[in-house]
Design a protein around this motif. Structure first.
Motif, short mmCIF file in Angstrom:
data_model
loop_
_atom_site.label_atom_id
_atom_site.label_comp_id
_atom_site.label_asym_id
_atom_site.label_seq_id
_atom_site.Cartn_x
_atom_site.Cartn_y
_atom_site.Cartn_z
N LEU A 240 0.81 -1.22 0.00
CA LEU A 240 0.00 0.00 0.00
C LEU A 240 0.85 1.27 0.00
CD1 LEU A 240 -2.85 -0.90 2.53
CD2 LEU A 240 -3.14 -0.30 0.12
N ARG A 241 0.38 2.24 -0.78
CA ARG A 241 0.99 3.57 -0.81
C ARG A 241 -0.11 4.62 -0.68
NH1 ARG A 241 5.53 3.12 -5.68
NH2 ARG A 241 6.82 1.50 -4.67
N PRO A 242 0.22 5.81 -0.17
CA PRO A 242 -0.79 6.86 -0.02
C PRO A 242 -1.52 7.13 -1.33
CG PRO A 242 1.20 7.48 1.14
CD PRO A 242 1.53 6.24 0.37
N GLY A 243 -2.86 7.15 -1.25
CA GLY A 243 -3.68 7.37 -2.43
C GLY A 243 -4.31 6.08 -2.96
N ASP A 244 -3.84 4.91 -2.49
CA ASP A 244 -4.48 3.64 -2.85
C ASP A 244 -5.82 3.52 -2.15
OD1 ASP A 244 -2.32 2.93 -4.43
OD2 ASP A 244 -1.37 1.69 -2.88
N LEU A 245 -6.71 2.71 -2.70
CA LEU A 245 -8.03 2.53 -2.11
C LEU A 245 -8.06 1.25 -1.28
CD1 LEU A 245 -10.35 3.45 -5.15
CD2 LEU A 245 -9.39 4.97 -3.38
N VAL A 246 -8.69 1.33 -0.09
CA VAL A 246 -8.84 0.15 0.78
C VAL A 246 -10.34 -0.14 0.94
CG1 VAL A 246 -6.67 0.33 2.02
CG2 VAL A 246 -8.62 1.68 2.79
N PHE A 247 -10.68 -1.44 0.94
CA PHE A 247 -12.09 -1.85 0.96
C PHE A 247 -12.37 -2.78 2.15
CE2 PHE A 247 -10.98 -0.75 -3.36
CZ PHE A 247 -12.07 0.00 -3.78
N PHE A 248 -13.63 -2.72 2.60
CA PHE A 248 -14.05 -3.51 3.76
C PHE A 248 -15.44 -4.09 3.51
CE2 PHE A 248 -11.30 -0.04 4.96
CZ PHE A 248 -10.37 -0.62 5.80
N THR A 249 -15.72 -5.19 4.19
CA THR A 249 -17.04 -5.80 4.15
C THR A 249 -17.77 -5.40 5.43
OG1 THR A 249 -16.25 -7.68 2.86
CG2 THR A 249 -18.32 -7.97 4.03
N THR A 250 -18.81 -4.56 5.31
CA THR A 250 -19.53 -4.07 6.50
C THR A 250 -21.00 -4.52 6.48
OG1 THR A 250 -19.86 -1.96 5.33
CG2 THR A 250 -17.99 -2.11 6.87
N TYR A 251 -21.87 -3.72 5.91
CA TYR A 251 -23.31 -4.04 5.95
C TYR A 251 -23.74 -5.04 4.87
CZ TYR A 251 -23.78 -0.74 2.06
OH TYR A 251 -23.68 -0.10 0.85
N ALA A 252 -22.87 -5.26 3.88
CA ALA A 252 -23.21 -6.20 2.79
C ALA A 252 -21.96 -6.98 2.40
CB ALA A 252 -23.77 -5.44 1.60
N ALA A 253 -22.17 -8.16 1.78
CA ALA A 253 -21.05 -8.99 1.36
C ALA A 253 -20.24 -8.29 0.28
CB ALA A 253 -21.56 -10.33 0.86
N GLY A 254 -18.93 -8.57 0.23
CA GLY A 254 -18.06 -7.96 -0.76
C GLY A 254 -17.57 -6.60 -0.31
N ALA A 255 -17.25 -5.76 -1.28
CA ALA A 255 -16.74 -4.42 -0.96
C ALA A 255 -17.90 -3.47 -0.71
CB ALA A 255 -15.87 -3.93 -2.11
N SER A 256 -18.25 -3.27 0.56
CA SER A 256 -19.38 -2.39 0.91
C SER A 256 -18.93 -1.11 1.63
CB SER A 256 -20.39 -3.15 1.78
OG SER A 256 -19.75 -3.76 2.89
N HIS A 257 -17.63 -0.98 1.88
CA HIS A 257 -17.09 0.25 2.47
C HIS A 257 -15.72 0.51 1.86
CE1 HIS A 257 -16.77 3.45 5.47
NE2 HIS A 257 -15.50 3.09 5.63
N VAL A 258 -15.41 1.81 1.59
CA VAL A 258 -14.16 2.17 0.94
C VAL A 258 -13.53 3.37 1.63
CG1 VAL A 258 -15.36 3.62 -0.76
CG2 VAL A 258 -13.06 2.74 -1.27
N GLY A 259 -12.19 3.39 1.62
CA GLY A 259 -11.46 4.52 2.19
C GLY A 259 -10.21 4.81 1.37
N ILE A 260 -9.51 5.91 1.71
CA ILE A 260 -8.29 6.33 1.01
C ILE A 260 -7.11 6.12 1.95
CG2 ILE A 260 -7.07 8.25 -0.09
CD1 ILE A 260 -9.89 9.49 -0.62
N TYR A 261 -6.15 5.30 1.52
CA TYR A 261 -5.00 5.01 2.36
C TYR A 261 -4.13 6.26 2.50
CZ TYR A 261 -0.95 2.63 4.31
OH TYR A 261 0.09 2.25 5.13
N ALA A 262 -3.77 6.58 3.77
CA ALA A 262 -3.03 7.80 4.06
C ALA A 262 -1.57 7.55 4.42
CB ALA A 262 -3.70 8.54 5.22
N GLY A 263 -1.21 6.28 4.62
CA GLY A 263 0.15 5.94 5.03
C GLY A 263 0.18 5.56 6.51
N ASP A 264 1.25 4.87 6.91
CA ASP A 264 1.44 4.45 8.31
C ASP A 264 0.27 3.62 8.84
OD1 ASP A 264 3.92 5.76 8.42
OD2 ASP A 264 2.94 7.67 8.93
N GLY A 265 -0.36 2.84 7.99
CA GLY A 265 -1.43 1.95 8.44
C GLY A 265 -2.75 2.66 8.71
N GLN A 266 -2.92 3.88 8.21
CA GLN A 266 -4.14 4.66 8.45
C GLN A 266 -4.84 5.00 7.14
OE1 GLN A 266 -2.32 7.90 10.78
NE2 GLN A 266 -3.38 7.08 12.59
#
Length: 305
Positions: A240-266
Protein backbone atom coordinates in the motif's frame (compact mmCIF):
# COMPACT_ATOMS: atom_id res chain seq x y z
CA UNK A 1 -24.45 -162.59 29.17
CA UNK A 2 -20.87 -163.68 28.80
CA UNK A 3 -21.19 -163.44 25.03
CA UNK A 4 -22.47 -159.85 25.30
CA UNK A 5 -19.58 -158.78 27.52
CA UNK A 6 -17.07 -160.27 25.09
CA UNK A 7 -18.68 -158.45 22.14
CA UNK A 8 -18.60 -155.17 24.07
CA UNK A 9 -14.94 -155.52 24.89
CA UNK A 10 -14.12 -156.45 21.28
CA UNK A 11 -15.97 -153.36 20.02
CA UNK A 12 -14.10 -151.18 22.50
CA UNK A 13 -10.74 -152.53 21.32
CA UNK A 14 -11.72 -151.96 17.67
CA UNK A 15 -12.81 -148.35 18.36
CA UNK A 16 -9.57 -147.57 20.19
CA UNK A 17 -7.52 -149.03 17.38
CA UNK A 18 -9.33 -146.83 14.80
CA UNK A 19 -8.87 -143.58 16.69
CA UNK A 20 -5.06 -143.81 17.19
CA UNK A 21 -3.95 -142.95 13.57
CA UNK A 22 -6.18 -139.78 13.50
CA UNK A 23 -4.63 -138.50 16.74
CA UNK A 24 -1.09 -139.10 15.36
CA UNK A 25 -1.92 -137.17 12.20
CA UNK A 26 -3.29 -134.23 14.19
CA UNK A 27 -0.03 -133.97 16.17
CA UNK A 28 2.20 -133.77 13.05
CA UNK A 29 2.32 -130.27 11.42
CA UNK A 30 1.31 -130.00 7.81
CA UNK A 31 4.21 -128.89 5.58
CA UNK A 32 3.36 -127.26 2.22
CA UNK A 33 5.53 -127.46 -0.87
CA UNK A 34 4.61 -123.78 -1.76
CA UNK A 35 6.85 -120.84 -0.53
CA UNK A 36 5.78 -119.30 2.74
CA UNK A 37 4.20 -115.79 2.57
CA UNK A 38 5.06 -113.21 5.25
CA UNK A 39 2.08 -112.06 7.27
CA UNK A 40 0.62 -108.70 6.15
CA UNK A 41 0.86 -106.00 8.86
CA UNK A 42 -2.39 -104.26 9.62
CA UNK A 43 -1.96 -100.45 9.63
CA UNK A 44 -2.84 -98.69 12.87
CA UNK A 45 -6.13 -96.88 13.04
CA UNK A 46 -6.00 -93.19 12.10
CA UNK A 47 -7.20 -90.86 14.83
CA UNK A 48 -9.77 -88.21 13.86
CA UNK A 49 -8.06 -85.76 16.17
CA UNK A 50 -4.76 -86.08 14.32
CA UNK A 51 -5.36 -86.17 10.55
CA UNK A 52 -2.68 -87.51 8.30
CA UNK A 53 -0.66 -84.72 6.60
CA UNK A 54 0.13 -85.09 2.95
CA UNK A 55 3.82 -85.11 2.19
CA UNK A 56 4.56 -82.37 -0.39
CA UNK A 57 5.85 -83.60 -3.67
CA UNK A 58 9.34 -82.39 -4.65
CA UNK A 59 9.36 -79.42 -7.06
CA UNK A 60 10.29 -80.54 -10.54
CA UNK A 61 13.45 -78.93 -11.82
CA UNK A 62 13.39 -77.68 -15.40
CA UNK A 63 15.56 -79.48 -17.90
CA UNK A 64 17.81 -76.48 -18.51
CA UNK A 65 18.54 -76.04 -14.80
CA UNK A 66 18.76 -79.71 -13.75
CA UNK A 67 22.52 -80.00 -14.27
CA UNK A 68 23.32 -76.63 -12.59
CA UNK A 69 24.38 -76.36 -8.94
CA UNK A 70 21.69 -75.32 -6.46
CA UNK A 71 23.27 -71.87 -5.98
CA UNK A 72 23.00 -71.06 -9.69
CA UNK A 73 19.33 -71.96 -10.06
CA UNK A 74 17.29 -68.73 -9.86
CA UNK A 75 14.02 -68.70 -8.01
CA UNK A 76 10.97 -67.92 -10.17
CA UNK A 77 9.84 -64.26 -10.06
CA UNK A 78 6.78 -63.54 -7.96
CA UNK A 79 3.85 -61.77 -9.55
CA UNK A 80 3.28 -58.10 -8.50
CA UNK A 81 0.49 -57.53 -6.00
CA UNK A 82 -2.77 -56.10 -7.32
CA UNK A 83 -2.32 -52.87 -5.35
CA UNK A 84 0.99 -52.08 -7.06
CA UNK A 85 -0.55 -52.84 -10.43
CA UNK A 86 -3.44 -50.45 -9.71
CA UNK A 87 -1.08 -47.66 -8.58
CA UNK A 88 1.01 -48.08 -11.71
CA UNK A 89 -2.13 -47.88 -13.86
CA UNK A 90 -3.27 -44.71 -12.04
CA UNK A 91 0.12 -43.03 -12.53
CA UNK A 92 0.09 -43.82 -16.23
CA UNK A 93 -3.46 -42.50 -16.54
CA UNK A 94 -2.53 -39.30 -14.67
CA UNK A 95 0.49 -38.65 -16.88
CA UNK A 96 -1.62 -39.17 -19.98
CA UNK A 97 -4.25 -36.70 -18.76
CA UNK A 98 -1.58 -34.11 -17.93
CA UNK A 99 -0.13 -34.37 -21.42
CA UNK A 100 -3.58 -34.05 -22.96
CA UNK A 101 -4.42 -31.00 -20.83
CA UNK A 102 -1.41 -29.11 -22.22
CA UNK A 103 -2.66 -29.61 -25.75
CA UNK A 104 -6.38 -29.25 -25.14
CA UNK A 105 -8.30 -26.15 -24.07
CA UNK A 106 -7.50 -25.12 -20.50
CA UNK A 107 -10.15 -24.88 -17.82
CA UNK A 108 -12.24 -21.71 -17.76
CA UNK A 109 -11.28 -19.18 -15.03
CA UNK A 110 -11.69 -15.51 -14.16
CA UNK A 111 -7.96 -14.76 -14.28
CA UNK A 112 -7.77 -15.82 -17.90
CA UNK A 113 -10.83 -13.72 -18.70
CA UNK A 114 -9.16 -10.65 -17.14
CA UNK A 115 -6.04 -11.36 -19.18
CA UNK A 116 -8.12 -11.53 -22.37
CA UNK A 117 -9.66 -8.15 -21.50
CA UNK A 118 -6.20 -6.62 -20.98
CA UNK A 119 -4.96 -8.06 -24.28
CA UNK A 120 -7.86 -6.25 -25.95
CA UNK A 121 -6.99 -2.98 -24.20
CA UNK A 122 -3.37 -3.26 -25.36
CA UNK A 123 -4.34 -4.17 -28.92
CA UNK A 124 -2.92 -7.70 -28.94
CA UNK A 125 -6.30 -9.37 -29.50
CA UNK A 126 -9.80 -8.65 -30.73
CA UNK A 127 -11.21 -11.91 -29.36
CA UNK A 128 -14.19 -11.70 -27.02
CA UNK A 129 -13.12 -12.58 -23.43
CA UNK A 130 -14.43 -16.06 -22.57
CA UNK A 131 -12.21 -17.35 -19.77
CA UNK A 132 -11.09 -20.26 -21.97
CA UNK A 133 -7.64 -20.72 -23.46
CA UNK A 134 -7.84 -20.68 -27.24
CA UNK A 135 -5.28 -20.62 -30.02
CA UNK A 136 -5.98 -16.92 -30.57
CA UNK A 137 -5.37 -16.15 -26.88
CA UNK A 138 -2.17 -18.21 -26.82
CA UNK A 139 -0.88 -16.41 -29.92
CA UNK A 140 -1.69 -13.01 -28.38
CA UNK A 141 0.10 -13.95 -25.15
CA UNK A 142 3.21 -15.02 -27.11
CA UNK A 143 3.28 -11.65 -28.89
CA UNK A 144 2.93 -9.78 -25.60
CA UNK A 145 5.62 -11.91 -23.93
CA UNK A 146 8.11 -11.31 -26.77
CA UNK A 147 7.53 -7.55 -26.64
CA UNK A 148 8.20 -7.42 -22.88
CA UNK A 149 11.10 -9.90 -22.90
CA UNK A 150 9.24 -12.66 -21.05
CA UNK A 151 9.32 -16.39 -21.75
CA UNK A 152 7.30 -16.66 -24.96
CA UNK A 153 5.42 -19.91 -24.36
CA UNK A 154 1.86 -18.62 -24.80
CA UNK A 155 0.92 -19.60 -21.22
CA UNK A 156 -0.58 -17.31 -18.59
CA UNK A 157 1.98 -17.61 -15.79
CA UNK A 158 2.29 -15.18 -12.85
CA UNK A 159 4.97 -13.01 -14.44
CA UNK A 160 2.92 -12.59 -17.64
CA UNK A 161 -0.30 -11.87 -15.73
CA UNK A 162 1.25 -9.16 -13.50
CA UNK A 163 2.98 -7.48 -16.43
CA UNK A 164 -0.17 -7.66 -18.53
CA UNK A 165 -2.39 -6.09 -15.86
CA UNK A 166 0.16 -3.34 -15.18
CA UNK A 167 0.62 -2.41 -18.85
CA UNK A 168 -3.15 -2.24 -19.31
CA UNK A 169 -3.46 -0.19 -16.09
CA UNK A 170 -0.73 2.18 -17.26
CA UNK A 171 -2.95 2.87 -20.26
CA UNK A 172 -6.29 3.05 -18.41
CA UNK A 173 -5.29 4.27 -14.94
CA UNK A 174 -5.29 7.78 -13.51
CA UNK A 175 -2.17 9.63 -14.75
CA UNK A 176 -0.19 12.57 -13.33
CA UNK A 177 -2.08 12.70 -10.00
CA UNK A 178 0.11 11.95 -6.96
CA UNK A 179 -0.95 10.07 -3.87
CA UNK A 180 0.09 12.83 -1.47
CA UNK A 181 -2.20 15.27 -3.28
CA UNK A 182 -5.16 12.89 -2.85
CA UNK A 183 -4.46 12.40 0.88
CA UNK A 184 -4.14 16.17 1.42
CA UNK A 185 -7.54 16.80 -0.17
CA UNK A 186 -9.12 13.96 1.80
CA UNK A 187 -8.02 15.50 5.12
CA UNK A 188 -9.76 18.83 4.29
CA UNK A 189 -13.18 17.24 4.73
CA UNK A 190 -12.57 15.89 8.19
CA UNK A 191 -15.76 16.02 10.29
CA UNK A 192 -18.23 16.22 7.39
CA UNK A 193 -21.26 14.19 8.60
CA UNK A 194 -22.27 10.84 7.16
CA UNK A 195 -25.34 10.83 4.93
CA UNK A 196 -26.44 7.68 3.14
CA UNK A 197 -26.22 8.42 -0.60
CA UNK A 198 -24.49 11.75 0.09
CA UNK A 199 -22.06 13.12 -2.51
CA UNK A 200 -21.47 16.72 -1.32
CA UNK A 201 -19.79 18.53 1.56
CA UNK A 202 -23.17 18.69 3.29
CA UNK A 203 -22.93 14.94 3.84
CA UNK A 204 -21.04 11.97 2.39
CA UNK A 205 -21.42 8.27 2.29
CA UNK A 206 -18.15 6.29 1.95
CA UNK A 207 -17.99 5.93 -1.84
CA UNK A 208 -19.47 9.41 -2.44
CA UNK A 209 -16.67 10.87 -0.30
CA UNK A 210 -13.90 9.00 -2.20
CA UNK A 211 -15.36 9.98 -5.57
CA UNK A 212 -15.59 13.64 -4.50
CA UNK A 213 -11.94 13.77 -3.31
CA UNK A 214 -10.64 12.29 -6.57
CA UNK A 215 -12.86 14.59 -8.61
CA UNK A 216 -11.29 17.53 -6.72
CA UNK A 217 -7.96 16.35 -8.11
CA UNK A 218 -9.37 15.97 -11.64
CA UNK A 219 -9.43 12.18 -11.41
CA UNK A 220 -12.48 10.13 -12.31
CA UNK A 221 -13.86 7.16 -10.31
CA UNK A 222 -17.20 5.28 -10.43
CA UNK A 223 -19.88 6.14 -7.88
CA UNK A 224 -20.32 2.91 -5.85
CA UNK A 225 -17.81 1.03 -3.67
CA UNK A 226 -18.18 -2.30 -5.44
CA UNK A 227 -17.59 -0.53 -8.79
CA UNK A 228 -14.52 1.27 -7.43
CA UNK A 229 -13.17 -2.12 -6.28
CA UNK A 230 -12.93 -3.18 -9.95
CA UNK A 231 -10.68 -0.27 -10.89
CA UNK A 232 -6.89 -0.35 -11.11
CA UNK A 233 -4.79 -3.28 -9.92
CA UNK A 234 -4.74 -5.37 -6.77
CA UNK A 235 -2.19 -4.63 -4.02
CA UNK A 236 -1.48 -6.26 -0.69
CA UNK A 237 -1.36 -4.37 2.62
CA UNK A 238 2.45 -4.44 2.50
CA UNK A 239 2.38 -2.84 -0.96
CA UNK A 240 0.00 0.00 0.00
CA UNK A 241 0.99 3.57 -0.81
CA UNK A 242 -0.79 6.86 -0.02
CA UNK A 243 -3.68 7.37 -2.43
CA UNK A 244 -4.48 3.64 -2.85
CA UNK A 245 -8.03 2.53 -2.11
CA UNK A 246 -8.84 0.15 0.78
CA UNK A 247 -12.09 -1.85 0.96
CA UNK A 248 -14.05 -3.51 3.76
CA UNK A 249 -17.04 -5.80 4.15
CA UNK A 250 -19.53 -4.07 6.50
CA UNK A 251 -23.31 -4.04 5.95
CA UNK A 252 -23.21 -6.20 2.79
CA UNK A 253 -21.05 -8.99 1.36
CA UNK A 254 -18.06 -7.96 -0.76
CA UNK A 255 -16.74 -4.42 -0.96
CA UNK A 256 -19.38 -2.39 0.91
CA UNK A 257 -17.09 0.25 2.47
CA UNK A 258 -14.16 2.17 0.94
CA UNK A 259 -11.46 4.52 2.19
CA UNK A 260 -8.29 6.33 1.01
CA UNK A 261 -5.00 5.01 2.36
CA UNK A 262 -3.03 7.80 4.06
CA UNK A 263 0.15 5.94 5.03
CA UNK A 264 1.44 4.45 8.31
CA UNK A 265 -1.43 1.95 8.44
CA UNK A 266 -4.14 4.66 8.45
CA UNK A 267 -6.91 5.64 6.04
CA UNK A 268 -9.55 8.35 5.52
CA UNK A 269 -13.21 7.37 5.14
CA UNK A 270 -16.77 8.55 5.82
CA UNK A 271 -17.90 6.37 8.73
CA UNK A 272 -21.57 6.01 9.60
CA UNK A 273 -20.87 6.85 13.28
CA UNK A 274 -18.52 9.89 13.12
CA UNK A 275 -18.54 11.03 9.49
CA UNK A 276 -15.23 11.71 7.74
CA UNK A 277 -12.39 10.57 10.00
CA UNK A 278 -8.92 9.01 10.07
CA UNK A 279 -8.92 5.35 11.14
CA UNK A 280 -6.33 2.60 11.61
CA UNK A 281 -6.20 -0.69 9.73
CA UNK A 282 -5.09 -2.26 13.02
CA UNK A 283 -8.36 -1.42 14.80
CA UNK A 284 -10.22 -4.64 15.60
CA UNK A 285 -13.36 -3.48 13.79
CA UNK A 286 -11.59 -2.72 10.49
CA UNK A 287 -9.06 -5.53 10.83
CA UNK A 288 -11.83 -8.13 10.98
CA UNK A 289 -13.65 -6.60 8.00
CA UNK A 290 -10.72 -5.90 5.67
CA UNK A 291 -11.58 -6.95 2.10
CA UNK A 292 -8.65 -5.82 -0.06
CA UNK A 293 -6.96 -2.87 -1.78
CA UNK A 294 -6.60 -1.44 -5.29
CA UNK A 295 -4.10 0.94 -6.90
CA UNK A 296 -5.74 3.47 -9.21
CA UNK A 297 -2.93 6.05 -9.50
CA UNK A 298 -0.28 5.25 -12.09
CA UNK A 299 2.22 7.43 -10.22
CA UNK A 300 2.13 5.01 -7.27
CA UNK A 301 4.15 2.63 -9.41
CA UNK A 302 4.11 -0.89 -10.73
CA UNK A 303 3.29 -3.72 -8.37
CA UNK A 304 5.89 -6.46 -8.16
CA UNK A 305 5.19 -9.90 -6.70
Amino acid sequence: MKMKKKLASVLTVIMLACSLPWQAQAAVPIVSNKPHKAPVATPPAVSEAQPVRAVPEPVAVKADTADKPAAEVKAPKQAKPEKKAKKTAKKKSKKTKEKQSKVQVQQSNWRLKVAQQKLQVLGFSDERPSGRMTEATSTALKSFQKQHKLKADGELNDATYHKLTWEAFAKEGIPKVKGKEIVSRAAKYKGVPYVFGGTTTKGFDCSGYVQYVFKDCKAKLPRLADEQALQGIFVTQKQLRPGDLVFFTTYAAGASHVGIYAGDGQFWSASSSKGVMLSSLKDDYWKQRYYGARRVLITNGEVYK
